[in-house]
Scaffold this motif. Structure first.
Motif, PDB file in Angstrom:
ATOM      1  N   LYS A 179      -4.317   9.761   0.604  1.00 46.43           N
ATOM      2  CA  LYS A 179      -3.679   8.498   1.010  1.00 46.43           C
ATOM      3  C   LYS A 179      -2.753   8.729   2.204  1.00 46.43           C
ATOM      4  CE  LYS A 179      -1.238   4.613  -1.133  1.00 46.43           C
ATOM      5  NZ  LYS A 179      -0.614   4.121  -2.375  1.00 46.43           N
ATOM      6  N   ASP A 224     -10.315   1.576   1.536  1.00 46.05           N
ATOM      7  CA  ASP A 224      -8.938   1.112   1.339  1.00 46.05           C
ATOM      8  C   ASP A 224      -8.031   1.661   2.426  1.00 46.05           C
ATOM      9  OD1 ASP A 224      -9.899  -0.115  -0.868  1.00 46.05           O
ATOM     10  OD2 ASP A 224      -9.041   1.282  -2.327  1.00 46.05           O
ATOM     11  N   GLU A 225      -8.252   2.923   2.804  1.00 45.79           N
ATOM     12  CA  GLU A 225      -7.429   3.514   3.869  1.00 45.79           C
ATOM     13  C   GLU A 225      -7.669   2.799   5.185  1.00 45.79           C
ATOM     14  OE1 GLU A 225      -4.744   6.643   5.364  1.00 45.79           O
ATOM     15  OE2 GLU A 225      -5.166   5.728   3.408  1.00 45.79           O
ATOM     16  N   VAL A 273      -7.551   7.816  -2.296  1.00 46.12           N
ATOM     17  CA  VAL A 273      -8.045   6.444  -2.295  1.00 46.12           C
ATOM     18  C   VAL A 273      -9.399   6.417  -1.599  1.00 46.12           C
ATOM     19  CG1 VAL A 273      -5.733   5.414  -2.277  1.00 46.12           C
ATOM     20  CG2 VAL A 273      -6.883   5.938  -0.109  1.00 46.12           C
ATOM     21  N   TYR A 313       0.830  -1.215   0.000  1.00 45.28           N
ATOM     22  CA  TYR A 313       0.000   0.000   0.000  1.00 45.28           C
ATOM     23  C   TYR A 313       0.863   1.262   0.000  1.00 45.28           C
ATOM     24  CZ  TYR A 313      -3.841   3.112   1.330  1.00 45.28           C
ATOM     25  OH  TYR A 313      -4.776   4.118   1.368  1.00 45.28           O
ATOM     26  N   ARG A 333      -3.046   9.900  -5.424  1.00 42.19           N
ATOM     27  CA  ARG A 333      -2.973  10.592  -4.131  1.00 42.19           C
ATOM     28  C   ARG A 333      -4.207  10.323  -3.278  1.00 42.19           C
ATOM     29  NH1 ARG A 333      -0.818  16.736  -5.336  1.00 42.19           N
ATOM     30  NH2 ARG A 333       1.287  16.204  -6.052  1.00 42.19           N
TER      31      ARG A 333
END
Length: 585
Positions: free
Chosen positions: A479, A442-443, A438, A429, A436
Motif C-alpha cells: 500500500k 485500488d492503488e 492491496v 485510503y 499492508r
C-alpha cells in the motif's frame, strides 16, 4: 534430529542407558570378533604354508632325482650302441632278443624299488619301444599313430630334461594318468639324436605325500607347474573350475578370496625357489571362520541379554529421576491454564529440588505481577476513555468534507466538489490500516484521486496517463507505493525545474514478475546524484518528500531480495522509476 527432540524424557533416559552400555559392548564385540577371526586366519595360513612348503620340497626333490635318473642312458655304452643300431627313422628293425633283454635289464635296474613309477621307457629313432620288466605297455613300436603331444614337447627340448604334466600315454594298456620326466638322448660324441627316455610317475606318489597332511575341512589341493599346467588335484576341483572361468595363475593373490561354484575360498600359494612345481591350497572360508561365527552368535546373545537388563535398569532409574520432573510439568500445565495458586512439594535438596523451589517462587512473583498489571490496566483504560473523549472522530472529518462537497455542488462549484471528493478518498485510503497489501486497481484508484487534485493545482502544466493491462489489476502491491513515486516525479522532476511535460504510469509482466514504472519528462538527474540514490547514500526528507531509497528498502523488506526498485535518469531527458513485484503473494 526432529524425532530426538520430540521423544519423551523417559525414552531419552532409556536410549541413553542403551547407548552408554551397548555401544562399547558392540565395539568390543566387533573388535574381539575381528581379532579372533584374523588370528584364526593367520594360524591356519601359517600351518598350511608349513605343510605346503614340505610338500613342494619333497615333490621338487623327487623330480630333480628323476632328472638325474634320465641321464644314466648316456653313460651306458651298450644302451647307446642299441640305440645307434635303431638310429635310422626311415627303416624299422625289430629289436633282437639280446637287445630287448639288455634294455629291459637296464631299465629295470633304474626302476628297482620304485613302486611309484608306472614305467620307464626308451624310444629309438626307428620307433622301437623298450620298457622295464612289468611295464604295462601295449605296443613295441612308436608309430606316428601312437605318438602323443609329449613326444613333440621332448623333441623341442632337444636334450634338456623336461617335466611333462599329467597325461594318459597311448602306449599303456590301461588308461592311467601319469606325469613324467623325459629327455631326448643324444650321442655324446656326434650329438646326433638317438631316441628319448621317458619316466612315467603315478599320481599315487603325490597322494602318498599327502596322506598324513591334516588341513582344514574340505580343502582343495592343486599342484601345477610354472606354466600353470595341472599335475595333481585333490578334493573339489576348484583350480579346474577357476581355469574354466578364465583364471590364470597370475590372477591369484595370496589370501585374497576367490569364488568357485558359489563358495568363497582363501588361496594359499607357495612356490619353492628354483622348483618346477608349486602348490595351491584353496581353504573354504566358511570352514575357517566357523569358530568365529560361534563367537559372533555368543556376542549377539550377550548384547540381547544386556539390552533387556539395561531397559529394566533404565525403567527403574527413570522412575526415580523423572517423578519430580513430571510433577513439575503437571504444575506448569496448570500455570499455562492460568492457575497460579498451586505449589510443588519439595522432596530433596538436589537440582530437581532446587528447581521446585524456584518454580514456587516464580508462581508467587507471577501472582504479584498479575495484581500489579491488573491495577495498571484499570488506570490505562480510564486514561484512554478520557483521551477518546477529547479526540475528533475521523467520521467527523468525512462528514464535514461531504457537507463542503454538497455546498459546492449547490453553488455549482463543480471543480471544488471534485477536489473535495478526491481529498476525501485520499484521507480514507491513507487512514485505513487494516492491511499492508492491496490490489493494484485500488492503488491506481488512489493515484487517480491524487492526480485529480494535482491537475487542478498545476492548472494543466502536466499531463498524466496510466497504462496497465487489466490482467494485472488483481495483483497485490504494498500500500502507498506508487503515489510517493508520482509525487517525487511532480515535485523534483517538473515543479522545481519549472518544466512542463508528461508523467506516465505503465505496467507489464515479464519472466513471471510484474513491473510498474513511473516515467516523467522532467529535468532528470546528474549521474553522481543517481549513483547516491542507487547506493542508498542520499536521504530526502524535505517537507512531505519521501526518499526513493526508503521506498526501495521498504519493498525489499516486504517482498524479499529479488524484488524492489530501480532508477534510470538522464539530465534534461527525464527519470524512470520501476518497481518489481511478484505476480502472487
Amino acid at each position: 534430529m526432529k524425532g530426538a527432540t520430540s521423544m519423551a524424557l523417559r525414552q531419552k533416559i532409556i536410549v541413553l542407558f542403551l547407548c552408554i552400555v551397548l555401544i562399547p559392548l558392540n565395539v568390543l564385540g566387533m573388535v574381539t570378533y575381528y581379532y579372533f577371526s584374523k588370528t584364526l586366519e593367520d594360524q591356519t595360513y601359517r600351518f598350511t604354508v608349513q605343510i605346503i612348503d614340505q610338500v613342494n620340497q619333497n615333490v621338487n626333490a623327487y623330480i630333480e632325482e628323476m632328472h638325474r635318473l634320465s641321464l644314466l642312458p648316456l653313460y651306458d655304452r651298450e644302451v647307446l650302441a642299441i640305440l645307434q643300431d635303431h638310429e635310422d627313422p626311415t627303416h624299422y628293425t625289430f629289436p633282437k632278443t639280446d637287445e630287448l633283454e639288455r634294455m629291459s635289464s637296464f631299465l629295470s635296474t633304474l626302476s628297482y624299488n620304485r613302486q611309484e613309477l608306472s614305467g620307464i621307457h626308451i624310444m629309438a629313432n626307428d620307433g622301437s619301444l623298450f620298457g622295464n620288466l612289468g611295464s604295462p605297455r601295449s605296443v613295441h613300436r612308436m608309430t606316428n599313430d601312437v605318438k602323443d603331444e609329449w613326444h613333440q614337447t621332448l623333441m623341442v627340448g632337444d636334450g634338456r630334461s623336461l617335466l611333462l604334466p599329467t597325461h594318459n600315454p597311448s602306449y599303456l594298456l590301461a588308461e592311467t594318468d601319469v606325469f613324467s620326466v623325459g629327455r631326448v638322448i643324444r650321442d655324446p660324441e656326434s650329438f646326433n639324436h638317438l631316441g628319448m627316455i621317458k619316466i612315467d610317475i603315478q599320481l599315487t606318489f603325490i597322494e602318498s605325500l599327502l596322506e598324513d597332511v591334516s588341513l582344514s575341512e574340505d580343502p582343495s589341493i592343486s599342484i601345477i607347474d610354472n606354466q600353470g599346467n595341472l599335475f595333481f588335484e585333490k578334493g573339489k576341483p576348484v583350480y579346474r573350475m577357476l581355469q574354466n572361468e578364465g583364471y590364470i595363475i597370475s590372477d591369484f593373490v595370496e589370501r585374497e578370496s576367490v569364488v568357485a561354484d558359489g563358495i568363497a575360498y582363501l588361496p594359499v600359494i607357495r612356490e619353492t625357489p628354483g622348483g618346477e612345481v608349486q602348490t595351491i591350497v584353496f581353504l573354504p572360508e566358511h570352514k575357517i571362520f566357523g569358530a568365529s561365527q560361534s563367537l559372533r552368535m555368543f556376542t549377539l546373545g550377550l548384547m540381547a541379554a544386556a539390552t533387556v537388563l539395561i531397559i529394566m535398569l533404565g525403567l527403574l532409574a527413570e522412575r526415580r529421576l523423572t517423578k519430580p520432573i513430571f510433577e513439575l510439568r503437571h504444575h506448569m500445565a496448570l500455570a499455562e491454564k492460568g492457575e497460579f495458586n498451586h505449589r510443588i512439594k519439595t522432596y530433596s535438596k538436589d537440582e530437581l529440588g532446587q528447581l521446585s523451589v524456584s518454580f514456587n517462587h516464580m508462581m508467587e512473583q507471577i501472582n504479584e505481577l498479575i495484581a500489579r498489571v491488573y491495577r495498571t490496566e484499570i488506570r490505562e483504560k480510564e486514561a484512554e476513555i478520557k483521551a477518546l473523549q477529547s479526540q475528533m472522530n475521523p467520521h467527523f472529518i468525512y462528514n464535514t468534507l461531504e457537507h463542503i462537497n454538497m455546498m459546492a455542488i449547490t453553488k455549482r462549484e463543480y471543480e471544488i466538489s471534485d477536489m473535495v471528493a478526491s481529498l476525501g478518498k485520499l484521507i480514507r485510503y491513507s487512514i485505513d490500516q487494516k492491511t499492508r497489501f492491496v490490489p493494484l486497481k485500488d492503488e491506481l484508484a488512489f493515484v487517480e484521486s491524487y492526480v485529480s487534485i494535482q491537475q487542478k493545482r498545476l492548472e494543466g502544466q502536466l499531463t498524466f496517463s496510466i497504462s496497465v493491462p487489466e490482467k494485472l489489476l488483481t495483483i497485490k502491491i504494498p500500500k502507498l507505493t506508487i503515489q510517493p513515486l508520482l509525487e517525487n516525479a511532480i515535485e523534483h522532476g517538473h515543479i522545481h525545474g519549472g518544466i512542463k511535460g508528461d508523467i506516465c504510469i505503465k505496467g507489464w509482466q515479464e519472466d513471471g514478475k510484474c513491473y510498474i514504472q513511473v516515467a516523467d519528462s522532467g529535468q532528470g538527474m546528474e549521474l553522481e546524484q543517481l549513483q547516491r540514490i542507487r547506493t542508498k547514500q542520499q536521504q530526502f526528507h524535505d517537507g512531505n518528500r519521501i526518499a526513493l531509497a526508503n521506498i526501495a528498502e521498504r519493498l525489499n523488506l516486504l517482498l524479499g531480495e529479488p524484488y524492489g526498485l530501480t532508477v534510470e535518469s538522464e539530465r534534461g531527458v527525464g527519470t524512470k522509476v520501476t518497481i518489481c513485484i511478484p505476480i502472487t503473494l
